[in-house]
Design a protein around this motif. Structure first.
Motif, short mmCIF file in Angstrom:
data_model
loop_
_atom_site.label_atom_id
_atom_site.label_comp_id
_atom_site.label_asym_id
_atom_site.label_seq_id
_atom_site.Cartn_x
_atom_site.Cartn_y
_atom_site.Cartn_z
N ASP A 175 12.05 41.03 35.57
CA ASP A 175 12.79 40.04 36.36
C ASP A 175 14.06 40.65 36.94
O ASP A 175 14.43 40.39 38.09
CB ASP A 175 13.14 38.84 35.47
CG ASP A 175 13.45 37.59 36.29
OD1 ASP A 175 12.68 37.28 37.22
OD2 ASP A 175 14.45 36.93 35.99
N GLN A 179 14.86 40.98 40.90
CA GLN A 179 16.05 40.37 41.49
C GLN A 179 16.97 41.42 42.11
O GLN A 179 17.58 41.17 43.16
CB GLN A 179 16.81 39.58 40.43
CG GLN A 179 17.99 38.79 40.99
CD GLN A 179 18.58 37.82 39.98
OE1 GLN A 179 18.43 38.00 38.78
NE2 GLN A 179 19.24 36.78 40.46
N LYS A 184 15.91 37.97 44.61
CA LYS A 184 15.34 36.77 44.03
C LYS A 184 14.76 37.08 42.65
O LYS A 184 14.21 38.16 42.43
CB LYS A 184 14.21 36.21 44.92
CG LYS A 184 14.68 35.71 46.27
CD LYS A 184 13.54 35.09 47.05
CE LYS A 184 14.02 34.58 48.41
NZ LYS A 184 15.02 33.51 48.25
N THR A 185 14.87 36.12 41.74
CA THR A 185 14.20 36.27 40.45
C THR A 185 12.70 36.16 40.69
O THR A 185 12.26 35.70 41.77
CB THR A 185 14.62 35.17 39.46
OG1 THR A 185 14.21 33.89 39.99
CG2 THR A 185 16.13 35.16 39.25
N TYR A 189 10.96 34.06 43.66
CA TYR A 189 10.06 34.77 44.57
C TYR A 189 8.72 34.04 44.67
O TYR A 189 8.16 33.85 45.76
CB TYR A 189 9.84 36.18 44.04
CG TYR A 189 9.59 37.27 45.07
CD1 TYR A 189 8.95 37.00 46.28
CD2 TYR A 189 9.97 38.58 44.82
CE1 TYR A 189 8.72 38.00 47.21
CE2 TYR A 189 9.74 39.59 45.74
CZ TYR A 189 9.11 39.30 46.93
OH TYR A 189 8.86 40.30 47.84
#
Length: 279
Positions: A175, A179, A184-185, A189
């Motif tokens: 993660d 990111q 984006k995590t 996503y």
């Protein structure tokens, strides 16, 4: 139990499975099997009724059913009833379906294939290639995806050598990498792409795959160079590896004026490819 979760395809329908390396057997989501065999829109209710019926008949099959955490439609890992191949064969006898026999053959085949793959890892790559071809992915995308699998394996091997635990710690580091390069995590996503239980990488464009590979390869190389001792050290390495790809992403976006991280998913990508072939 040392297990590896995997999505198998039966007639283009997804079936959640987990490989038990110690017992060398597959465990399969019963709910998914029932959905495949019955086309029921309420497979959980069907399974609940079937369990009650089996108990009344004095069957011991339902007593031996276990549970494992598998990815639910909302993307979260949730406990679900699973059965090994032998148990499933018995359960299938209680489910009237024209697909019962083909499904039994399919179950037996994936068991044999897994043992073959343990002897020769290249076989798993060949099978993945054929599966992506059947789904309709382009040759260039498939080449990138198979390379990404190789790079991911190298990274997870490196993590294991540093004492990182599979499961939550792997997920946390993944993660962070995602990111760091994409902004984006993993959850954000997947939401962007309209995904639930689908694999994020299977829904990336060529460029997204390349940058994700760069992030993971960089993380592995940095880890080998700095030898992180603690989980916190590995978190810092993950951030650094992801940032390498982040710099590349921003430079590419500046040159093209287009965002790399997109809402495109496999359904849209394959539809676009199909439309292009018809012209």
């Amino acid at each position: 139990m040392t297990k590896v979760n995997a999505i198998q395809l039966f007639e283009d329908k997804k079936v959640r499975t987990a490989w038990d390396a110690e017992q060398e057997k597959w465990y399969v989501s019963i709910i998914d099997v029932i959905e495949v065999l019955t086309n029921s829109d309420r497979p959980r209710k069907y399974w609940s009724d079937l369990k009650s019926k089996l108990i009344k008949e004095g069957s011991e099959v339902s007593d031996k059913i276990g549970q494992l955490k598998m990815q639910a439609p909302d993307g979260k890992m949730r406990l679900t009833d699973v059965a090994d191949t032998e148990q499933l064969f018995r359960l299938i006898q209680s489910i009237p379906s024209p697909k019962a026999e083909p499904f039994k053959l399919w179950l037996a085949q994936i068991a044999v294939e897994r043992l073959d793959e343990l002897q020769d890892p290249e076989i798993s790559i060949d099978r993945a290639l054929n599966q992506y071809i059947q789904l309709g992915y382009s040759e260039s995308w498939i080449n990138q995806r198979l390379k990404s699998i190789e790079i991911r394996k190298e990274l997870t091997d490196e993590w294991k050598s540093r004492g990182i635990k599979e499961g939550q710690q792997f997920a946390i580091l993944t993660d962070i990498i995602t990111q760091s390069w994409s902004g984006k995590t993993t959850k954000e996503y997947k939401i962007l792409k309209g995904l639930k239980k689908e694999n994020l990488r299977d829904n990336m464009t060529n460029t997204e795959l390349i940058l994700n590979m760069l992030a993971e390869a960089s993380t592995k190389d940095i880890s080998k160079a700095v030898n992180p001792d603690t989980f916190e050290d590995n978190i810092n390495v993950a951030k650094q590896g992801g940032n390498v790809a982040n710099v590349a992403r921003k430079e590419l976006e500046a040159k093209t004026g287009q965002k790399v991280v997109s809402s495109s998913n496999a359904k849209l990508l394959l539809k676009s490819k199909s439309s292009g072939n018809k012209k």
